[in-house]
Structures are given as C-alpha cells and as structure tokens.
Design a protein around this motif. Structure first.
Motif, PDB file in Angstrom:
ATOM      1  N   SER A 136     -19.400 -33.191  46.825  1.00  0.00           N
ATOM      2  CA  SER A 136     -20.764 -33.716  46.822  1.00  0.00           C
ATOM      3  C   SER A 136     -20.802 -34.933  45.908  1.00  0.00           C
ATOM      4  CB  SER A 136     -21.755 -32.667  46.318  1.00  0.00           C
ATOM      5  OG  SER A 136     -21.798 -31.549  47.160  1.00  0.00           O
ATOM      6  N   VAL A 137     -21.696 -35.860  46.210  1.00  0.00           N
ATOM      7  CA  VAL A 137     -21.852 -37.054  45.390  1.00  0.00           C
ATOM      8  C   VAL A 137     -23.281 -37.080  44.858  1.00  0.00           C
ATOM      9  CG1 VAL A 137     -21.653 -39.566  45.294  1.00  0.00           C
ATOM     10  CG2 VAL A 137     -20.182 -38.258  46.850  1.00  0.00           C
ATOM     11  N   VAL A 142     -18.637 -37.577  41.626  1.00  0.00           N
ATOM     12  CA  VAL A 142     -18.120 -36.767  42.722  1.00  0.00           C
ATOM     13  C   VAL A 142     -17.865 -35.381  42.152  1.00  0.00           C
ATOM     14  CG1 VAL A 142     -16.278 -36.459  44.409  1.00  0.00           C
ATOM     15  CG2 VAL A 142     -17.065 -38.759  43.827  1.00  0.00           C
ATOM     16  N   ILE A 143     -18.479 -34.369  42.752  1.00  0.00           N
ATOM     17  CA  ILE A 143     -18.386 -32.998  42.250  1.00  0.00           C
ATOM     18  C   ILE A 143     -17.696 -32.171  43.313  1.00  0.00           C
ATOM     19  CG2 ILE A 143     -19.691 -31.001  41.437  1.00  0.00           C
ATOM     20  CD1 ILE A 143     -21.953 -33.107  40.797  1.00  0.00           C
ATOM     21  N   ALA A 144     -16.678 -31.405  42.908  1.00  0.00           N
ATOM     22  CA  ALA A 144     -15.876 -30.675  43.891  1.00  0.00           C
ATOM     23  C   ALA A 144     -15.288 -29.423  43.264  1.00  0.00           C
ATOM     24  CB  ALA A 144     -14.762 -31.562  44.435  1.00  0.00           C
ATOM     25  N   ALA A 145     -14.992 -28.451  44.118  1.00  0.00           N
ATOM     26  CA  ALA A 145     -14.363 -27.199  43.690  1.00  0.00           C
ATOM     27  C   ALA A 145     -13.342 -26.812  44.753  1.00  0.00           C
ATOM     28  CB  ALA A 145     -15.405 -26.110  43.523  1.00  0.00           C
ATOM     29  N   PRO A 146     -12.056 -26.921  44.448  1.00  0.00           N
ATOM     30  CA  PRO A 146     -11.035 -26.713  45.469  1.00  0.00           C
ATOM     31  C   PRO A 146     -10.897 -25.277  45.947  1.00  0.00           C
ATOM     32  CG  PRO A 146     -10.037 -27.100  43.332  1.00  0.00           C
ATOM     33  CD  PRO A 146     -11.490 -27.388  43.181  1.00  0.00           C
ATOM     34  N   GLY A 147     -11.222 -24.285  45.088  1.00  0.00           N
ATOM     35  CA  GLY A 147     -11.062 -22.897  45.498  1.00  0.00           C
ATOM     36  C   GLY A 147      -9.603 -22.482  45.500  1.00  0.00           C
ATOM     37  N   ASP A 148      -9.276 -21.504  46.371  1.00  0.00           N
ATOM     38  CA  ASP A 148      -7.941 -20.920  46.396  1.00  0.00           C
ATOM     39  C   ASP A 148      -7.651 -20.366  44.997  1.00  0.00           C
ATOM     40  OD1 ASP A 148      -5.639 -20.190  47.800  1.00  0.00           O
ATOM     41  OD2 ASP A 148      -4.560 -21.951  47.110  1.00  0.00           O
ATOM     42  N   ALA A 155     -15.866 -32.782  37.981  1.00  0.00           N
ATOM     43  CA  ALA A 155     -16.739 -33.939  38.165  1.00  0.00           C
ATOM     44  C   ALA A 155     -15.965 -35.189  37.782  1.00  0.00           C
ATOM     45  CB  ALA A 155     -18.002 -33.813  37.322  1.00  0.00           C
ATOM     46  N   TRP A 156     -15.930 -36.171  38.687  1.00  0.00           N
ATOM     47  CA  TRP A 156     -15.248 -37.433  38.444  1.00  0.00           C
ATOM     48  C   TRP A 156     -16.237 -38.590  38.594  1.00  0.00           C
ATOM     49  CZ3 TRP A 156     -12.937 -34.097  42.240  1.00  0.00           C
ATOM     50  CH2 TRP A 156     -11.802 -33.409  41.788  1.00  0.00           C
ATOM     51  N   GLY A 161     -12.846 -42.602  39.405  1.00  0.00           N
ATOM     52  CA  GLY A 161     -12.075 -41.375  39.469  1.00  0.00           C
ATOM     53  C   GLY A 161     -11.791 -40.759  38.111  1.00  0.00           C
ATOM     54  N   ALA A 162     -12.306 -41.349  37.047  1.00  0.00           N
ATOM     55  CA  ALA A 162     -12.110 -40.783  35.714  1.00  0.00           C
ATOM     56  C   ALA A 162     -12.798 -39.423  35.628  1.00  0.00           C
ATOM     57  CB  ALA A 162     -12.663 -41.719  34.647  1.00  0.00           C
ATOM     58  N   GLU A 163     -12.106 -38.433  35.053  1.00  0.00           N
ATOM     59  CA  GLU A 163     -12.691 -37.103  34.940  1.00  0.00           C
ATOM     60  C   GLU A 163     -13.815 -37.104  33.905  1.00  0.00           C
ATOM     61  OE1 GLU A 163     -11.075 -33.076  33.119  1.00  0.00           O
ATOM     62  OE2 GLU A 163     -10.140 -33.459  35.090  1.00  0.00           O
ATOM     63  N   ILE A 164     -14.963 -36.572  34.303  1.00  0.00           N
ATOM     64  CA  ILE A 164     -16.119 -36.469  33.409  1.00  0.00           C
ATOM     65  C   ILE A 164     -16.155 -35.086  32.764  1.00  0.00           C
ATOM     66  CG2 ILE A 164     -18.649 -36.565  33.271  1.00  0.00           C
ATOM     67  CD1 ILE A 164     -18.534 -38.536  35.643  1.00  0.00           C
TER      68      ILE A 164
END
Length: 286
Positions: A136-137, A142-148, A155-156, A161-164
């Motif tokens: 999601s933006v 950019v907020i994401a959760a890869p799972g697995d 959050a980047w 692309g820097a990690e926040i």
C-alpha cells in the motif's frame, strides 16, 4: 463473452473507462467491455497469473506467475509497453502512485519501477517469500508485509526506498498476513496463523497500537484484507464472521456471521459495505 475457458480466476477486476481488466490462470490478461462483457482484447502472458491488475493513466500494470517471473505494463490497446523480470514468480498485485509501480516478488523483494519505462528505481529485500500480500502507498511511504516466515511489517520511503520502520507482528511462529490498509494515521493488517487477528500500527512510527482477535484462521492460513472508513476497519475471518472494529481502540463494534470462511476482502463504496463469503453469498450492509 470472451471469458477464460474453465480456468481459475483469482484476480480482482480493475475497472477504468469502459473496460474491465482481470488476470486468469489460463495465461491471459483480459479486457472486457464493462457494459456488455464483450471481449476487447486479451494479452498472452503464458503464466499462471493471480495478480490483480492496476490501471493508471490508461496503462494496465500487473504481475505474472509460474513459469514467469515478471512485472509488465500494457497499453490501452493490449500491446506490451514494457516488462521487468524479477528473481521469482510474481503473485502480488501492483500499487501505482507518483509515477512508480510498487510490487512484491516471490524472491522476497519489493520493487519500485518507473511506471513509464519499467526501469528499476529501487528495491528492498525482506526475510521471506512474498506470495499474495500486496503493498500500500500512503503519505509518501510504501507499506508492505511479505508474510510466509517473515513476521514483519515494513515501511519505506516511496521515492528512495530508505527504510522508515520495521515492526514484527505480535504472533508466534509462521504467520500469513493480509495486504495492509493505511488511513487516518494507522496501518491495519491481518495475521492468519495460528489465529486470525487484526493489528493496528502507528503509520509514522510502526508502533503496535492494538491487536484484536477475530476468530479462527482460514483453512489455508491467509486472511481477509481490511477495508477502512474514518472510524472503523472491516475484515472477515476463517470462521465465517465479518467484523467491524473500532479504529481508535480495537474494540469490536459489531459482527455478522455468514455461512462460510471469509477469505476475500470487503469493500466500502457509496456509504455501503460489501463482503463475500465462502457460502456463495455477497452481503451488503448500510
């Protein structure tokens, strides 16, 4: 009507102008007339595709699965605009914002691509494979959760692309997560193993604000992604219950029991809430 020949369609449709776009496991991305259902065109990806396309500026963006490993963009006439190859299959769906396409690959990496050319802008590695969770933006992030086996939400900075921040979900063992929803200063996301819970994180810091248990996980572990209003989050559970959760404190405002597991995500539109269940029924609330 030009629909796929008895193949699974996991993709959600995208509607833009007079057309409806969706992917199919038969290896085609379809464009149909939204009024008549007539086939406008279909593009042969050659992959078993489940990503949901996104449309922006008349361009259709999507990802392609096995045996492909690509993100691609199509012109409005169905011709290929560009293609970008990742390290593994792409089952995540793209988010398009600010002239960039953001998408995850099963190689464990989220990619930011130039929407016009497909050139790589930045990429960010995670600790696990990325299957169905999509980024999601919101507010320049950019907020994401890869799972697995990766229990983190990331959050980047959307431009660099820097990690926040990075926050581990309060869950034990392997977890499957929904796609995040962001709004009202919060990130809302579901985890589905060993039980289905909804979590709220502070969008600026990643701090976990609350977690709300929402019943059993689905049989396959994946969870319904939440839909948001200004005051509530809505999500289904593997036990077949649709929940309305107060955004401020995680309290359950109301719940509605359906006859089947709820894996798909609810939608809020026109002041109404729509949700589908494994019992074969589409429900509407207002």
């Amino acid at each position: 009507m030009g629909v796929p020949d008895r193949r699974l369609v996991d993709s959600s449709p995208a509607v833009a102008g007079s057309a409806v776009y969706f992917s199919s496991r038969d290896g085609f991305l379809y464009a149909l007339n939204k009024t008549t259902g007539a086939l406008l065109w279909k593009y042969n990806t050659g992959g078993s595709d489940i990503a949901s396309p996104a449309v922006s500026g008349g361009v259709i963006y999507s990802g392609s699965g096995y045996p492909n490993k690509s993100v691609f963009a199509l012109n409005a006439d169905g011709s290929l605009k560009w293609k970008f190859d990742t390290g593994q299959m792409v089952y995540s769906s793209p988010a398009v914002s600010g002239g960039k396409v953001y998408i995850g690959s099963n190689d464990g990496t989220y990619y930011a691509l130039d929407a016009a050319t497909g050139d790589l802008v930045w990429k960010a590695a995670t600790q696990g494979g990325i299957y169905f969770s999509s980024p999601s933006v919101d507010a320049g992030m950019v907020i994401a959760a890869p799972g697995d086996y990766d229990l983190n939400v990331y959050a980047w900075n959307a431009a660099t692309g820097a990690e926040i921040w990075k926050t581990e979900l309060p869950n034990d063992g392997r977890t499957f997560v929904s796609s995040p929803a962001a709004g009202s200063g919060r990130v809302i996301i579901g985890s589905g193993f060993p039980a289905h819970s909804l979590h709220a994180l502070d969008a600026a810091t990643g701090q976990v604000l609350w977690s709300a248990p929402l019943g059993d996980a689905t049989a396959i572990g994946y969870t319904s992604s939440p839909a948001l209003t200004a005051s509530h989050a809505f999500a289904g559970s593997g036990g077949g219950t649709l929940y309305a959760v107060n955004l401020s404190n995680g309290d359950i405002a109301w719940e509605f029991v359906t006859g089947g597991a709820m894996v798909s995500s609810p939608v809020v539109a026109g002041g109404k809430l729509f949700a589908a269940s494994g019992d074969g029924v589409l429900y509407a609330f207002w």
